[in-house]
Design an enzyme around this catalytic site. Structure first.
Site, PDB file in Angstrom:
ATOM      1  N   ASP A  99      27.482  44.063  54.074  1.00 18.43           N
ATOM      2  CA  ASP A  99      27.458  43.366  52.800  1.00 18.43           C
ATOM      3  C   ASP A  99      26.154  43.686  52.087  1.00 18.43           C
ATOM      4  OD1 ASP A  99      29.258  40.747  51.738  1.00 18.43           O
ATOM      5  OD2 ASP A  99      27.301  41.003  50.783  1.00 18.43           O
ATOM      6  N   ASP A 127      25.050  48.953  50.740  1.00 17.49           N
ATOM      7  CA  ASP A 127      25.542  49.179  49.380  1.00 17.49           C
ATOM      8  C   ASP A 127      26.660  50.201  49.483  1.00 17.49           C
ATOM      9  OD1 ASP A 127      26.045  49.807  46.759  1.00 17.49           O
ATOM     10  OD2 ASP A 127      24.005  50.443  46.260  1.00 17.49           O
ATOM     11  N   ARG A 169      42.566  43.147  32.393  1.00 14.07           N
ATOM     12  CA  ARG A 169      42.101  43.602  33.708  1.00 14.07           C
ATOM     13  C   ARG A 169      42.101  45.136  33.768  1.00 14.07           C
ATOM     14  NH1 ARG A 169      41.411  38.899  33.635  1.00 14.07           N
ATOM     15  NH2 ARG A 169      41.494  37.389  35.367  1.00 14.07           N
ATOM     16  N   TYR A 222      39.537  46.725  36.431  1.00  8.77           N
ATOM     17  CA  TYR A 222      39.911  46.227  37.753  1.00  8.77           C
ATOM     18  C   TYR A 222      41.234  46.830  38.204  1.00  8.77           C
ATOM     19  CZ  TYR A 222      40.852  42.927  41.523  1.00  8.77           C
ATOM     20  OH  TYR A 222      41.121  42.365  42.750  1.00  8.77           O
ATOM     21  N   LYS A 258      42.056  49.203  41.568  1.00 12.48           N
ATOM     22  CA  LYS A 258      42.981  48.836  42.635  1.00 12.48           C
ATOM     23  C   LYS A 258      44.165  49.797  42.713  1.00 12.48           C
ATOM     24  CE  LYS A 258      40.539  45.521  44.165  1.00 12.48           C
ATOM     25  NZ  LYS A 258      39.862  45.643  45.487  1.00 12.48           N
ATOM     26  N   THR A 301      38.648  31.572  46.081  1.00  9.14           N
ATOM     27  CA  THR A 301      37.362  31.930  46.683  1.00  9.14           C
ATOM     28  C   THR A 301      36.238  31.346  45.832  1.00  9.14           C
ATOM     29  OG1 THR A 301      37.139  33.962  45.399  1.00  9.14           O
ATOM     30  CG2 THR A 301      38.338  34.112  47.503  1.00  9.14           C
ATOM     31  N   PRO A 302      34.994  31.399  46.325  1.00 13.32           N
ATOM     32  CA  PRO A 302      33.866  30.963  45.502  1.00 13.32           C
ATOM     33  C   PRO A 302      33.772  31.716  44.179  1.00 13.32           C
ATOM     34  CG  PRO A 302      33.188  31.119  47.783  1.00 13.32           C
ATOM     35  CD  PRO A 302      34.581  31.681  47.721  1.00 13.32           C
TER      36      PRO A 302
END
Length: 253
Positions: free
Chosen positions: A36, A62, A147, A150, A154, A185-186
């Site tokens: 991470d 990274d 989107r 994004y 994907k 998620t957060p």
């Protein structure tokens, strides 16, 4: 779905889906290596796994930097499982997505997956096989409002999954992807707080209702699917994308 003595590398495991995946793989007996960019978050995930009796290590990584990725993977002697979970999101259309934002999404979501595949595949070949799971999205399969970048990323992940599955099947390497719809998620909470202050609950319910099942997925539900796909019970599955979307792709009309 026991994974005793399996070495699993999970990118983006400091939070969200990646963390849930790392925790669940460890509960099933895997030795989990957490990658991470946020090393403090990665350490927290590793510490939680160890506290629960599992085995975990972490490296600040990274994924968009190939030199860094190769350096990290050189420290990992053996790999059985690779989970490409690290990713970033972006909201925008083709005409209001800046070059900088497009590059950021590409560098993490596309190049990041490539970099980890590039570093991990020789180790999987040396190991006599293994399993790769790439995090795609329903955005790879259906048009979503705002989107653009994004969805581009994907779609690339989905295509890379098919290519790797085809090229390395004779090496005993299985490669699949999963395509979640919205997952609580957060990141979702932060997005709502930033963009809809004071209306978080209302917008959360609105976003949840876009899925026929009437709610968002939990990170653990994504993790359970991945645990199956990397297990020996799924040994006949490769080159496949699994929607986990509460009916979004097939039941929306």
């Amino acid at each position: 779905m026991k994974l005793i003595n399996k070495i699993a590398v999970v990118t983006g495991a400091g939070s969200g889906i990646g963390k849930a995946v790392a925790m669940n793989l460890a509960k099933n007996g895997a030795h989990v290596i957490i990658l991470d960019f946020n090393d403090a978050a990665a350490k927290i995930t590793a510490d939680e796994i160890i506290l629960e009796g599992g085995v975990a290590h972490y490296y600040k990584t990274d994924v968009s930097n190939q030199t860094n990725v190769i350096e990290v993977f050189s420290k990992i002697e053996k790999i059985d499982i690779l989970i490409n979970s690290a990713g970033v999101s972006h909201i925008g259309q083709a005409t209001n997505t800046s070059e900088a934002d497009f590059d950021r999404v590409y560098n993490v979501n596309v190049k990041g997956v490539y970099n980890c595949l590039f570093a991990a595949l020789p180790k999987l070949q040396k190991n006599g096989g293994g399993v790769i799971i790439n995090m795609a999205s329903i955005a790879a399969h259906v048009g979503l409002n705002d989107r653009f970048a994004y969805s581009m990323s994907k779609g690339a992940v989905f295509a890379m999954t098919l290519s790797v599955a085809k090229d390395y099947i004779k090496d005993g390497i299985r490669c699949n992807s999963i395509s979640p719809a919205r997952v609580h998620t957060p990141f979702v909470d932060g997005f709502l707080a930033k963009n809809y202050p004071g209306k978080e609950k209302e917008m959360f319910e609105k976003l949840s209702a876009t899925q026929p099942i009437g709610r968002m997925a939990t990170p653990d539900e994504i993790a359970y699917l991945i645990a199956y796909l990397v297990s020996d019970e799924a040994s006949f599955i490769t080159g496949t994308d699994y929607p986990i979307d509460g009916g979004f792709l097939k039941l929306n009309s």
